[in-house]
Scaffold this motif. Structure first.
Motif, mmCIF file in Angstrom:
data_model
loop_
_atom_site.group_PDB
_atom_site.id
_atom_site.type_symbol
_atom_site.label_atom_id
_atom_site.label_comp_id
_atom_site.label_asym_id
_atom_site.label_seq_id
_atom_site.Cartn_x
_atom_site.Cartn_y
_atom_site.Cartn_z
ATOM 1 N N LYS A 47 0.829 -1.218 0.000
ATOM 2 C CA LYS A 47 0.000 0.000 0.000
ATOM 3 C C LYS A 47 0.854 1.255 0.000
ATOM 4 O O LYS A 47 0.683 2.129 -0.864
ATOM 5 C CB LYS A 47 -0.933 0.028 1.222
ATOM 6 N N SER A 48 1.739 1.377 0.941
ATOM 7 C CA SER A 48 2.579 2.573 1.050
ATOM 8 C C SER A 48 3.512 2.696 -0.140
ATOM 9 O O SER A 48 3.735 3.794 -0.649
ATOM 10 C CB SER A 48 3.401 2.548 2.336
ATOM 11 N N THR A 49 4.050 1.584 -0.618
ATOM 12 C CA THR A 49 4.937 1.605 -1.777
ATOM 13 C C THR A 49 4.207 2.175 -2.980
ATOM 14 O O THR A 49 4.733 3.028 -3.699
ATOM 15 C CB THR A 49 5.445 0.183 -2.078
ATOM 16 N N LEU A 50 2.966 1.724 -3.203
ATOM 17 C CA LEU A 50 2.175 2.225 -4.320
ATOM 18 C C LEU A 50 1.846 3.704 -4.142
ATOM 19 O O LEU A 50 2.028 4.511 -5.060
ATOM 20 C CB LEU A 50 0.892 1.413 -4.468
ATOM 21 N N LEU A 51 1.400 4.101 -2.968
ATOM 22 C CA LEU A 51 1.028 5.500 -2.740
ATOM 23 C C LEU A 51 2.226 6.437 -2.816
ATOM 24 O O LEU A 51 2.117 7.549 -3.330
ATOM 25 C CB LEU A 51 0.307 5.646 -1.401
ATOM 26 N N GLU A 52 3.370 5.996 -2.343
ATOM 27 C CA GLU A 52 4.573 6.823 -2.464
ATOM 28 C C GLU A 52 4.984 6.989 -3.927
ATOM 29 O O GLU A 52 5.395 8.072 -4.346
ATOM 30 C CB GLU A 52 5.723 6.217 -1.655
ATOM 31 N N GLY A 53 4.845 5.941 -4.715
ATOM 32 C CA GLY A 53 5.146 6.037 -6.139
ATOM 33 C C GLY A 53 4.224 7.011 -6.847
ATOM 34 O O GLY A 53 4.657 7.824 -7.660
ATOM 35 N N ILE A 54 2.931 6.940 -6.529
ATOM 36 C CA ILE A 54 1.957 7.863 -7.109
ATOM 37 C C ILE A 54 2.286 9.296 -6.685
ATOM 38 O O ILE A 54 2.284 10.210 -7.511
ATOM 39 C CB ILE A 54 0.522 7.495 -6.689
ATOM 40 N N ALA A 55 2.568 9.481 -5.412
ATOM 41 C CA ALA A 55 2.879 10.823 -4.897
ATOM 42 C C ALA A 55 4.086 11.421 -5.610
ATOM 43 O O ALA A 55 4.068 12.585 -6.014
ATOM 44 C CB ALA A 55 3.127 10.767 -3.392
ATOM 45 N N GLU A 56 5.145 10.627 -5.779
ATOM 46 C CA GLU A 56 6.334 11.153 -6.457
ATOM 47 C C GLU A 56 6.022 11.522 -7.901
ATOM 48 O O GLU A 56 6.461 12.559 -8.397
ATOM 49 C CB GLU A 56 7.481 10.144 -6.415
ATOM 50 N N LYS A 57 5.256 10.677 -8.598
ATOM 51 C CA LYS A 57 4.879 10.981 -9.986
ATOM 52 C C LYS A 57 4.072 12.272 -10.083
ATOM 53 O O LYS A 57 4.098 12.934 -11.107
ATOM 54 C CB LYS A 57 4.051 9.838 -10.580
ATOM 55 N N CYS A 58 3.366 12.634 -9.011
ATOM 56 C CA CYS A 58 2.543 13.856 -8.997
ATOM 57 C C CYS A 58 3.307 15.064 -8.482
ATOM 58 O O CYS A 58 2.755 16.160 -8.379
ATOM 59 C CB CYS A 58 1.305 13.641 -8.135
#
Length: 108
Positions: A47-58
């Motif tokens: 969960k956190s790995t996915l959300l951190e990846g999304i956050a960085e892309k944004c």
């Protein structure tokens, strides 16, 4: 303001820890059809790995805060970056709001 409408991720064969996360290693296709999306799962499920990846892309600082507190020193954030971000593809719909809230941290 556009809203996030889908998240895609190819199968991961990076040789690192990402390929050992079952929820992510075979790839991922998520269509976000609601204004609110919950990611739920066991500890270590990605969960956190996915959300951190999304956050960085944004353009968010994945250590917390918002785009006004990003401490950006180039493309990556002070040596703390998401290993997943380079693999994620995001699609945006023309309507909506680009806001995030992450209960385990502080993306706003």
């Amino acid at each position: 303001m556009p809203s996030l409408s889908s998240i895609s991720l190819p199968a991961l064969q990076d040789g690192g820890y990402l390929q050992h996360i079952p929820s992510l290693n075979r790839g991922l296709q998520l269509a976000l059809k609601s204004n609110v999306t919950f990611f739920m799962g066991e500890n270590g499920s990605g969960k956190s790995t996915l959300l951190e990846g999304i956050a960085e892309k944004c353009g968010f600082n994945i250590r917390g805060g918002n785009r006004n507190h990003n401490h950006n020193t180039g493309h990556r954030f002070n040596g703390y970056q998401s290993d997943l971000a380079p693999y994620i593809n995001l699609a945006w719909s023309p309507q909506g709001n680009r806001r995030f809230f992450y209960a385990g941290g502080e993306f706003f």
